[in-house]
Design an enzyme around this catalytic site. Structure first.
Site, PDB file in Angstrom:
ATOM      1  CG  ASP A 137      -3.589  -0.117   4.008  1.00  0.00           C
ATOM      2  OD1 ASP A 137      -3.096  -0.640   3.014  1.00  0.00           O
ATOM      3  OD2 ASP A 137      -4.644   0.085   4.345  1.00  0.00           O
ATOM      4  CG  ASP A 147      -3.041  -3.802  -0.659  1.00  0.00           C
ATOM      5  OD1 ASP A 147      -2.508  -4.608  -1.447  1.00  0.00           O
ATOM      6  OD2 ASP A 147      -4.109  -4.149  -0.146  1.00  0.00           O
TER       7      ASP A 147
END
Length: 342
Positions: free
Chosen positions: A172, A195
């Site tokens: 992230d 991600d």
């Protein structure tokens, strides 16, 4: 002896700015300059202190915060009322903003939710809520390491441009946190594991380096239904940190209408032949592959040798679709080139 009268001191500030604007041939006045220097040779020794000194709702009068080389261990917020501001580093390699918060970390001071345990959205190193922000020649790092979600840069404002920046983290790294909010990345390096580019915002990545540190997923868009664009990568290089990284997906959908498009990108051998992942096991959104839009146009490199093996619900776009994903179409009425041109 007659006393000299300084007429300019008697004029309102707005009129003085108008005179300056006219004198410059209609060009905007140069931005106000604030210098940050850890050695005490500037206006402030911390970046947050410099931001706090900026007057709210400045309109068209830009402020440039010039940040001299150094490692600034700060957790920084640019609030909504600070707009038309520039953070310019002396050198992208040696001018760093570093912090180490992460989701699950216990803190002494509650976050904005009143919680003493940080979540993903409060783990940022730099949070930008203001609009019309230029960030250039800086490294922004979350140094928490591989401990789970740990955001380096969290964007919520509109019209935010990053030029020649390094965004460093693991899971992230970059959170594009507001639907409809537009951001632009040029000649940036973004690294992470899982991600590491995620959220509902609209982002255009141009000539950037996307560095995977581990086998996982690059993007996790959460594009809302009805929003035409999510992430567009143009002429970007998707690369692996080392030979051990050999199974990376271009993206998986955080939410059902995830929208990610690659145009003329170079994909390393670490990108798997199927390209995209459907994120199985999400009980709230079990069939996201039916509504996502994942597409490529002109992909090349070892990760694009056999595009016929891409998942059947992704798209290989024809040339006639190229104009749809040009910079000015994606960013609409925001003239980002004007914003980033000195």
């Amino acid at each position: 002896m007659k006393r000299k009268i300084n007429v300019f001191k008697m004029l309102p500030v707005g009129l003085l700015l108008g005179i300056l604007f006219t004198a410059l041939g209609g060009r905007a006045a140069p931005p106000e300059l604030i210098t940050v220097d850890q050695q005490g040779k500037g206006d402030f020794t911390s970046i947050q202190a410099a931001i706090n000194s900026v007057r709210a709702f400045r309109g068209e009068q830009a402020v440039r915060i010039w940040i001299r080389k150094g490692i600034y261990h700060e957790k920084i917020v640019i609030p909504t009322y600070i707009e038309n501001i520039e953070l310019i580093g002396e050198d992208a390699i040696h001018t760093k903003i570093v912090f180490n918060d992460y989701a699950g970390k216990q803190v002494d001071c509650p976050d904005e939710r009143g919680d003493l345990t940080l979540g993903t959205f409060s783990s940022y190193t730099l949070l930008v809520r203001g609009s019309r922000v230029l960030i250039k020649d800086l490294t922004i790092e979350n140094a928490a390491g591989p401990v789970g979600q740990a955001v380096a840069l969290h964007l919520e404002g509109d019209q935010i441009a990053l030029v020649n920046c390094r965004l460093l983290g693991f899971q992230d790294t970059l959170y594009l946190g507001k639907s409809g909010a537009r951001s632009y990345f040029f000649d940036c390096s973004i690294s992470g594991t899982t991600d590491f580019i995620f959220g509902p915002g609209i982002a255009f990545f141009q000539q950037c380096r996307i560095l995977s540190l581990r086998n996982s997923y690059v993007t996790a868009a959460a594009t809302p239904q009805g929003q035409k664009y999510g992430y567009v990568f143009e002429q970007c290089d998707f690369v692996a940190a080392d030979a051990a990284v050999d199974k990376v997906f271009l993206g998986r959908p955080w939410r059902p209408y995830a929208n990610t498009v690659l145009v003329d990108c170079t994909l390393g051998a670490h990108i798997v032949p199927e390209g995209w992942n459907e994120w199985k096991g999400d009980s709230l959104f079990p069939d996201k592959h039916k509504t996502v839009f994942y597409a490529e146009l002109g992909s090349k490199g070892a990760g694009a040798l056999n595009l016929s093996k891409r998942v059947e619900w992704s798209h290989q776009l024809p040339e006639k679709k190229r104009d749809i994903y040009k910079l000015d179409r994606v960013l609409g009425d925001w003239n980002v080139k004007k914003m980033i041109t000195p």
